[in-house]
Design an enzyme around this catalytic site. Structure first.
Site, PDB file in Angstrom:
ATOM      1  N   GLN A   1      20.136   5.667 -23.737  1.00  0.00           N
ATOM      2  CA  GLN A   1      19.513   5.412 -22.439  1.00  0.00           C
ATOM      3  C   GLN A   1      20.565   5.750 -21.411  1.00  0.00           C
ATOM      4  O   GLN A   1      21.735   5.538 -21.642  1.00  0.00           O
ATOM      5  CB  GLN A   1      19.132   3.939 -22.306  1.00  0.00           C
ATOM      6  CG  GLN A   1      18.036   3.491 -23.225  1.00  0.00           C
ATOM      7  CD  GLN A   1      16.686   3.948 -22.775  1.00  0.00           C
ATOM      8  OE1 GLN A   1      16.543   4.433 -21.652  1.00  0.00           O
ATOM      9  NE2 GLN A   1      15.701   3.823 -23.636  1.00  0.00           N
ATOM     10  N   SER A   2      20.134   6.237 -20.271  1.00  0.00           N
ATOM     11  CA  SER A   2      21.168   6.779 -19.401  1.00  0.00           C
ATOM     12  C   SER A   2      21.782   5.758 -18.454  1.00  0.00           C
ATOM     13  O   SER A   2      22.850   5.983 -17.929  1.00  0.00           O
ATOM     14  CB  SER A   2      20.671   7.973 -18.623  1.00  0.00           C
ATOM     15  OG  SER A   2      19.615   7.582 -17.803  1.00  0.00           O
ATOM     16  N   SER A   3      21.165   4.650 -18.217  1.00  0.00           N
ATOM     17  CA  SER A   3      21.863   3.669 -17.388  1.00  0.00           C
ATOM     18  C   SER A   3      21.524   2.283 -17.890  1.00  0.00           C
ATOM     19  O   SER A   3      20.523   2.066 -18.550  1.00  0.00           O
ATOM     20  CB  SER A   3      21.468   3.816 -15.920  1.00  0.00           C
ATOM     21  OG  SER A   3      20.173   3.287 -15.737  1.00  0.00           O
TER      22      SER A   3
ATOM     23  N   GLN B   1      18.138   1.278 -17.071  1.00  0.00           N
ATOM     24  CA  GLN B   1      17.095   1.782 -17.949  1.00  0.00           C
ATOM     25  C   GLN B   1      17.044   1.009 -19.253  1.00  0.00           C
ATOM     26  O   GLN B   1      15.985   0.774 -19.798  1.00  0.00           O
ATOM     27  CB  GLN B   1      17.349   3.251 -18.261  1.00  0.00           C
ATOM     28  CG  GLN B   1      16.874   4.177 -17.158  1.00  0.00           C
ATOM     29  CD  GLN B   1      17.063   5.619 -17.528  1.00  0.00           C
ATOM     30  OE1 GLN B   1      17.248   5.938 -18.695  1.00  0.00           O
ATOM     31  NE2 GLN B   1      17.031   6.480 -16.535  1.00  0.00           N
TER      32      GLN B   1
END
Ligand SMILES: [Zn+2]
Length: 678
Positions: free
Chosen positions: A34-36, A39
């Site tokens: 997941q990118s952050s 998220q």
């Protein structure tokens, strides 16, 4: 080309042809990303989808304990592989031939940068590793699958690129027209039709007007800050982030804040965009912004909305600001100059800050610390002027002595400084908690006041109260988290700074190549200020960072011949010889030994005397006195004879007491063990 359009579910149909025994012998790697952090928290659904792939692998023939999940990149952005340990590990495992299959949601997004993606693809092809995503199963060693996967990766990158371009392009077009809705400085707001208007709060408006009026009157930001402080006035600041976003905070304005307001063209009703540009980044990846000259701004449109000052006033303020900084440079010509205590000396007579003047003396630049008195600049004579050479040397030695053994003091000082800083941040953050608490109280009161029979309203208010409580808990947690981070950072930073200082300081200081500005920086790190007073001697009051104060007296170097220091071994020699010799005799002895004064000259009685006084060596008289010797008159009284008889018998050598020569002018002192008893 036809074949390429196949893919997807159709490929799934051919899955079993792709999966061979050699694949099933190796492990299945599930890469979850997941990118952050946000998220990760909000998008648990996609995380669940990623884990569902695991079930697919098992369905395709892998055993449960063969499935390896790599999910340590949770919370990392996919834009580059450099910082992503998990992705690196995945590449390594595939490269070693450990993987039979790699799984991920939309495999092309495994690596969002296509160079990373193509690398993975190549390695998968070489090691005959399969790829699986929700769309289907691929074998990168087969031409068709590889082409398709390559396209997928490319699309992913170009997509990102275009999104970025579209956003930027759109922004700039809008900005050129002055229509871009961007963050406004405090004192402005958007009306319902998105036009910029003055903030309706009267207090905000008045504070901003007062700032401009005060600057007009006093002419420099520092004086504006002082005026606000003296009058107990605060200046509004808009919160741009956090739970209290949009709230106004009232704070003491800082000089930078005042400058910021003066330099912002929006206060003159002008729209400006692109005043600053990014120039590199800090080590933590934060962008470093620099302000551009106006001709390089992306847009500058005067008269677009209402303002607090006219454009003419704005331009005039800018001119005054640059004049100010220009004048300051002229008055302090020597940031690079050798005066160690520049900017931190205080006059003990009147309490003013002292300035530095340099003058050339015998081919050397010498600093003087000068106080022009409280009436500075009105042509009055200076309050006091002190030669800086001796003071600088003294302070240098003091620091070298101090930094080694008293590292603790330095430690405390640095700690105090850091603590103050984090305290300020802490205070601000705590506001958010206070606000949340206030909202909880409000919601609770509303709930309490409602008629319990009115179920619908009561339920709604109860729900709101609960929501507020949740908000409070969150903001408390957030506050605690930030505080913990602060504390950790402080410990590490503190330790590093102290360690560096304690070990490097003396060497760095003694190194003649260390530039003046570095020395000054070190002084400022350790010393708050030095109060100076010139009397018969110069008194120094050194206030260290952290509050410790020490006082010293150093000899005042008056005439030029006194400025050259006599070598310490000569001073020690004089000290030793004074027990048994007069100053004249000492001069002869020193000359015989080939010792010279600070100026390289031979000695005479007068020069020995001056040196003795300058270096505070006890006089011969004091020494003889302490040893019990009496002056002529006193001795005559004790002996019961008159002075000239004493002299005569001394000359004849018939005086029954001990006699010592006091000086070179024929004076003697006398001592008899019996005198003490009487
Ligand atoms: Zn003064």
């Amino acid at each position: 080309m036809e074949e390429l359009t196949v893919g997807g579910r159709d490929m799934e149909a051919g899955a079993h042809q792709r999966i061979r025994a050699e694949h099933l012998e190796r492990s299945a790697y599930l890469y979850v990303r997941q990118s952050s952090l946000r998220q990760v928290i909000e998008n648990t659904e996609s995380t669940q989808r990623q884990y569902a792939l695991r079930e697919r692998a098992i369905a395709l023939g892998w055993k449960e304990d063969q499935v390896v999940t790599i999910d340590c990149d949770l919370g990392q952005s996919g834009a580059s592989a450099e910082n992503r340990e998990g992705f690196q590990r995945l590449v390594a495992e595939v490269g070693l031939g450990h993987a039979g299959i790699v799984m991920g949601l939309e495999v092309s997004r495994l690596a969002r940068r296509s160079s990373d993606w193509h690398r993975l693809l190549e390695i998968c092809a070489l090691t005959r590793t399969l790829l699986l995503d929700e769309d289907g199963l691929y074998d990168p060693s087969q031409f068709n699958d590889k082409t398709l996967l390559g396209l997928k990766g490319n699309f992913s990158e170009t997509e990102l690129h275009y999104i970025r371009m579209r956003l930027q392009g759109g922004l700039q077009n809008k900005a050129s027209r002055g229509e871009l809705r961007i963050r406004l400085p405090v004192g402005f707001a958007y009306d319902p039709r998105d036009r910029v208007v003055l903030m309706p709060e009267k207090q905000v408006q008045e504070s901003i007007r007062l700032l401009f009026k005060t600057f007009d009157r006093v002419g420099n930001p520092h004086a504006v800050v002082r005026y606000f402080r003296d009058q107990g006035l605060k200046f509004p600041q808009l919160l741009h982030a956090g739970p209290s976003k949009g709230d106004i905070l009232w704070r003491n304005p800082s000089r930078n804040r005042v400058k910021e307001v003066l330099k912002n063209p929006r206060y003159a009703g002008a729209f400006a965009y692109g005043r600053r540009t990014q120039q590199g980044a800090t080590r933590n990846g934060k962008p470093v912004l620099v302000t551009l000259p106006r001709e390089k701004w992306h847009a500058f449109l005067p008269g677009v909305h209402a303002g607090y000052i006219s454009l003419e006033e704005y331009e005039r303020n800018l001119r005054r600001l640059t004049e100010n900084s220009g004048r300051k440079r002229w008055r302090l010509p020597a940031r690079e100059g050798p005066a160690l205590l520049q900017g931190i000396t205080v006059c003990a007579r009147c309490g003013s800050r002292m300035t530095v003047r340099y003058h050339f003396r015998r081919g050397k630049v010498n600093p003087d610390y000068v106080c022009q008195g409280p009436q500075r600049g009105r042509g009055d004579p200076v309050c006091q002027s002190i030669p800086g050479d001796g003071i600088d040397e003294f302070v240098g030695k003091l620091l070298v002595d101090l930094v080694k053994p008293v590292g603790l003091e330095v430690a405390l000082a640095v700690q105090a400084e850091l603590e103050k800083r984090s305290e300020e941040a802490d205070k601000l953050r705590f506001r958010a908690v206070e606000r949340a608490q206030y909202e909880v109280d409000l919601a609770r009161r509303r709930y309490m006041q409602v008629d319990p029979d009115n179920r619908l309203v009561a339920d709604q208010l109860e729900a709101e109260w609960n929501a507020r409580l949740r908000g409070l808990r969150e903001s408390r947690d957030e506050y605690e988290r930030a505080r913990e981070v602060d504390q950790l950072a402080m410990d590490d930073e503190k330790k590093a700074r102290i360690r560096a200082l304690a070990s490097d300081f003396p060497a760095l200081w003694r190194n003649p190549k260390t530039p003046y500005r570095e020395r000054k920086r070190m002084v400022r790190l350790l010393i708050e200020d030095v109060t100076l007073r010139k009397d018969d001697e110069i008194s120094l009051n050194v206030r260290f960072k952290g509050g410790a104060v020490r006082s010293f007296l150093i000899p005042r170097l008056r005439a030029s011949w006194e400025e050259r220091r006599t070598p310490p071994e000569v001073v020690a020699q004089i000290d030793r010889l004074l027990d048994d010799h007069t100053e004249g005799e000492i001069a002869e002895i020193l000359n015989e030994q080939g010792l010279v004064s600070g100026w390289g000259r031979s000695f005479d009685g007068r020069r020995v005397r001056v040196t003795r006084r300058l270096y505070k060596v006890r006089s011969r008289y004091t020494r003889l006195r302490e040893a019990g010797f009496l002056k002529l008159e006193e001795a005559a009284k004790k002996l019961g004879i008159c002075k000239w008889v004493v002299k005569e018998r001394r000359a004849q050598g018939t005086l029954p007491v001990e006699v010592r020569k006091l000086n070179d002018m024929g004076e003697y002192m006398y001592k008899d063990p019996g005198w003490k008893d009487r």
